[in-house]
Design an enzyme around this catalytic site. Structure first.
Site, PDB file in Angstrom:
ATOM      1  N   TYR A 135       0.817  -1.201   0.174  1.00 31.68           N
ATOM      2  CA  TYR A 135      -0.142  -0.014  -0.148  1.00 31.68           C
ATOM      3  C   TYR A 135       1.044   1.264   0.095  1.00 31.68           C
ATOM      4  O   TYR A 135       1.531   1.495   0.988  1.00 31.68           O
ATOM      5  CB  TYR A 135      -0.956  -0.131   1.299  1.00 31.68           C
ATOM      6  N   LYS A 163      -1.103  -1.086  -4.387  1.00 26.71           N
ATOM      7  CA  LYS A 163      -2.329  -0.219  -4.354  1.00 26.71           C
ATOM      8  C   LYS A 163      -1.568   1.251  -4.144  1.00 26.71           C
ATOM      9  O   LYS A 163      -0.986   1.926  -3.608  1.00 26.71           O
ATOM     10  CB  LYS A 163      -3.130  -0.417  -2.876  1.00 26.71           C
TER      11      LYS A 163
END
Length: 307
Positions: A135, A163
């Site tokens: 992330y 992400k």
């Protein structure tokens, strides 16, 4: 095996008014996500109020979600811990509880250096057999996963996706230019969702999907089918709602939207509190306006069979 593509909701955690897990409403929401055609479920993220969840509660959510999805779509558990030791333990418990993959944040609270961040990610990746989505959100977490860092990290074969939440959507192209299909790029910012998909992101870790799963998946499928104008029509309607995701009160905002669509409750865990006053009225107006003008969707589930 996790197929890293498509719409993956970062689902909210449902609570009762007594502050216990509400597995009845959790089931209702997950079933709505599955029915709409999402491609995976992500548990225990920021929207899932991860920082307030007990480890036992996380394991209950994993087991329940695995039961509900029946192997049709992957269940991904978020790992956001303060120490390497804690992150390794959380990853291993998630694997033992039946999760299919992990979404891994950098260390919480401490702003680690690039070297420390890479070492942290590698240590967690090497502690589990589960595939991992990193992330990258320097806006909220103050730590960026640069391309050079990612070059080191892909030495871990189970680091499969990222992400991308830098707010610079050209980073989607930069990552793909450098790593091709080695790293699957997901957009992680709702208000940049369609744009990122158009320029090559293979998936969308979404927030407002929690309340509007069909609309979110429809945008993804239409873009994938190159039916851009149809996707854009839905996206324009969606934008005032999507803006509720880029707020410190995103959990409260999205839970209010879930109430409106009948697949959630407003209960949050302290220190969060339900919205009140002028801000509550503003958010409700956005939601109510959207509900009055909710678009009719094409048959997006069978889009590939339509000539």
């Amino acid at each position: 095996m996790v197929k890293w593509e498509g719409v993956m909701p970062a689902v909210t955690t449902k609570f009762t008014k007594e502050d216990a897990l509400d597995l009845v409403m959790f089931q209702k929401n997950i079933q709505a996500q599955i029915e709409a055609g999402v491609h995976g479920i992500i548990l225990g993220g920021t929207l899932g109020e991860a920082s307030t969840l007990e480890q036992e509660e996380k394991e209950i959510l994993i087991r329940k979600c695995v039961e509900l999805t029946e192997g049709k779509i992957p269940v991904i558990m978020n790992v956001a811990e303060q120490s390497t030791k804690g992150a390794i333990a959380a990853a291993q418990r998630a694997e033992k509880s039946g999760a299919d993959g992990l979404m891994l944040l950098p260390p919480m609270r401490y702003k680690s250096t690039d070297r420390e961040t890479v070492t942290y990610f590698k240590a967690v990746a090497n502690s589990t057999s589960l595939p991992i989505m990193l992330y990258n959100n320097p806006v909220d977490y103050k730590i960026e996963v640069t391309l050079d860092m990612l070059e080191e990290l892909i030495e871990c074969e189970n680091i499969k996706a990222i992400k991308e939440s830098t707010r610079d959507i050209t980073n989607v192209i930069r990552i793909q230019n450098r790593f091709a299909d080695r790293i699957k790029v997901f957009t992680g910012v709702d208000t940049l969702g369609m744009e990122s998909l158009v320029i090559g992101a293979v998936g969308w870790v979404a927030g407002l999907v929690c309340a509007f799963p069909a609309e979110t998946v429809a945008i993804y499928e239409l873009v994938k089918a190159n039916r851009i104008q149809e996707a854009l029509k839905i996206y324009r309607w969606f934008m005032p709602l999507l803006e509720l995701d880029i707020s410190p009160q995103l959990v409260q905002n999205i839970k209010l939207a879930e109430v409106a669509t009948g697949i959630g409750t407003e209960h949050v865990r302290a220190p969060r509190l339900p919205l009140e006053g002028a801000e509550r009225a503003r958010v409700l107006n956005v939601i109510e306006t959207a509900m009055r003008n909710r678009p009719e969707l094409p048959d997006y589930k069978n889009i590939n069979s339509i000539i």
